[in-house]
Design a protein around this motif. Structure first.
Motif, PDB file in Angstrom:
ATOM      1  N   LYS A  41     -13.249  21.633  27.213  1.00 39.88           N
ATOM      2  CA  LYS A  41     -12.974  23.064  27.285  1.00 39.88           C
ATOM      3  C   LYS A  41     -14.068  23.802  28.040  1.00 39.88           C
ATOM      4  O   LYS A  41     -13.792  24.657  28.883  1.00 39.88           O
ATOM      5  N   HIS A  42     -15.339  23.480  27.749  1.00 36.67           N
ATOM      6  CA  HIS A  42     -16.447  24.220  28.329  1.00 36.67           C
ATOM      7  C   HIS A  42     -17.121  23.496  29.494  1.00 36.67           C
ATOM      8  O   HIS A  42     -18.019  24.048  30.123  1.00 36.67           O
ATOM      9  N   VAL A  43     -16.716  22.266  29.755  1.00 38.14           N
ATOM     10  CA  VAL A  43     -17.255  21.552  30.914  1.00 38.14           C
ATOM     11  C   VAL A  43     -16.262  20.472  31.339  1.00 38.14           C
ATOM     12  O   VAL A  43     -15.838  19.651  30.524  1.00 38.14           O
ATOM     13  N   LYS A  69     -24.466  31.301  27.550  1.00 42.78           N
ATOM     14  CA  LYS A  69     -23.417  31.470  26.533  1.00 42.78           C
ATOM     15  C   LYS A  69     -22.451  30.290  26.564  1.00 42.78           C
ATOM     16  O   LYS A  69     -22.040  29.782  25.506  1.00 42.78           O
ATOM     17  N   GLN A  70     -22.087  29.831  27.742  1.00 44.85           N
ATOM     18  CA  GLN A  70     -21.192  28.677  27.864  1.00 44.85           C
ATOM     19  C   GLN A  70     -21.852  27.420  27.304  1.00 44.85           C
ATOM     20  O   GLN A  70     -21.216  26.610  26.629  1.00 44.85           O
ATOM     21  N   TRP A  71     -23.158  27.258  27.573  1.00 44.09           N
ATOM     22  CA  TRP A  71     -23.910  26.117  27.055  1.00 44.09           C
ATOM     23  C   TRP A  71     -23.973  26.154  25.527  1.00 44.09           C
ATOM     24  O   TRP A  71     -23.793  25.140  24.854  1.00 44.09           O
ATOM     25  N   ASP A  88     -21.811  27.642  23.514  1.00 42.88           N
ATOM     26  CA  ASP A  88     -20.460  27.370  23.016  1.00 42.88           C
ATOM     27  C   ASP A  88     -20.171  25.873  23.034  1.00 42.88           C
ATOM     28  O   ASP A  88     -19.551  25.336  22.100  1.00 42.88           O
ATOM     29  N   LEU A  89     -20.594  25.183  24.091  1.00 46.21           N
ATOM     30  CA  LEU A  89     -20.404  23.741  24.184  1.00 46.21           C
ATOM     31  C   LEU A  89     -21.151  23.030  23.058  1.00 46.21           C
ATOM     32  O   LEU A  89     -20.624  22.105  22.430  1.00 46.21           O
ATOM     33  N   GLU A 126     -19.414  23.531  19.739  1.00 47.66           N
ATOM     34  CA  GLU A 126     -18.192  22.741  19.725  1.00 47.66           C
ATOM     35  C   GLU A 126     -18.480  21.277  19.392  1.00 47.66           C
ATOM     36  O   GLU A 126     -17.845  20.673  18.526  1.00 47.66           O
ATOM     37  N   TRP A 156     -10.637  19.260  22.557  1.00 43.07           N
ATOM     38  CA  TRP A 156     -11.439  20.332  23.138  1.00 43.07           C
ATOM     39  C   TRP A 156     -10.956  20.720  24.537  1.00 43.07           C
ATOM     40  O   TRP A 156     -11.485  21.631  25.139  1.00 43.07           O
ATOM     41  N   THR A 208      -8.880  22.178  27.669  1.00 50.82           N
ATOM     42  CA  THR A 208      -8.030  23.357  27.903  1.00 50.82           C
ATOM     43  C   THR A 208      -6.622  22.905  28.201  1.00 50.82           C
ATOM     44  O   THR A 208      -6.394  21.785  28.688  1.00 50.82           O
TER      45      THR A 208
END
Length: 294
Positions: free
Chosen positions: A21-23, A48-50, A52-53, A56, A290, A292
């Motif tokens: 999802k995040h990478v 923020k993305q890091w 969130d990852l 998760e 995870w 998308t």
């Protein structure tokens, strides 16, 4: 891209697809000088993305979605050896029972719990930026230059050096303090996207002996001991504490190797662990949760 440890040039090393999802895809680069390998994709990711990852992945690892031994089969054997080592250090007065200590990146607290049970008191506190406190021994915040002993077990491979994660941990240690470090440190990082440390994208920094020696010197450590069975380095800023360990080594279980420099014990490339098909399938089945929707 410059190496955050030595300032050397970093060049392409290998790539890996995650589809999470995040990478989705990660590019890894290697320092031409010290051999440090990092995930360029993760290092350039918005903070923020890091985060969130990390939340998760930690949620799956520590809340039952994945059996952690599927990723690290020897984790509890290592925790047992590390906790026994720490408890013996306290028992023999090499580490003081009144020291302020923390397991930084404690996860679900297994290592600290095992250590404290052996010592008979809540000697090793816990801190994890990506976990909710599970008991009263978790610290809600940590301050610079406040810990006599800080242990970082299976954390340094998770740190984004450019964002200052490594420096923030080291700055927590007192000028006379000790750092305990467990991560995979070798002479040369395998140029292989399928080796076990690259299994999850939150492993974004892969250390070499040369890179760690440079960090060791920058941090002002003056003595190093490696406990072979615990896979644990102790790095001392206070020479007296280092000498006390050396003079008491025969009282301790296991094999200790000493040096005024970083103990570069692992000279060979790390073993290329191949997970059973059922294990890999289970891990990536979870990872698929995870992804998308496409």
């Amino acid at each position: 891209m410059k190496c955050f440890v030595c300032g050397g040039e970093m060049t392409p090393y290998f790539e890996k697809n995650f589809g999470m999802k995040h990478v989705d895809h990660c590019e890894y680069v290697c320092c031409e000088n010290c051999g440090l390998v990092v995930s360029k994709t993760i290092y350039e990711m918005p903070r923020k993305q890091w985060e969130d990852l990390n939340y998760e992945c930690h949620s799956a690892l520590f809340k039952g979605d994945i059996d952690y031994t599927d990723i690290d089969p020897n984790v509890y054997i290592r925790f047992e050896s590390q906790s026994q080592f720490f408890s013996e250090l306290v028992k023999h007065g090499i580490f003081k029972s009144d020291w302020k200590t923390v397991d930084y990146g404690a996860g679900n607290g297994t290592l600290a719990d095992m250590t404290n049970k052996k010592i008979g008191k809540a000697w090793l506190k816990k801190f994890d930026a990506y976990m909710e406190a599970l008991d009263e021994n978790y610290l809600s915040e940590v301050s610079p230059k406040s810990f006599d002993f800080l242990v970082s077990s299976s954390v340094f491979e998770h740190l984004n050096g450019i964002d200052g994660d490594v420096d923030r941990i080291i700055e927590l240690i007192k000028p006379t303090g000790v750092m305990g470090l467990h991560t995979l440190i070798c002479e040369e990082v395998p140029k292989n996207p399928n080796w076990f440390y690259a299994l999850l994208p939150i492993h974004c920094t892969f250390w070499t002996n040369k890179a760690t020696q440079i960090l060791y010197e920058k941090a002002g450590f003056k003595g190093c001991a490696y406990h072979v069975e615990a896979r644990m380095w102790l790095m001392f800023r206070n020479v007296e504490d280092f000498e006390r360990l050396k003079s008491s080594a025969e009282k301790l279980t296991g094999t200790l190797i000493f040096s005024e420099n970083f103990v570069d014990y692992w000279k060979l490339k790390p073993e290329q662990i191949v997970f059973p098909a059922s294990t890999s399938s289970k891990i990536y089945e979870i990872l698929n949760l995870w992804k998308t929707d496409k």
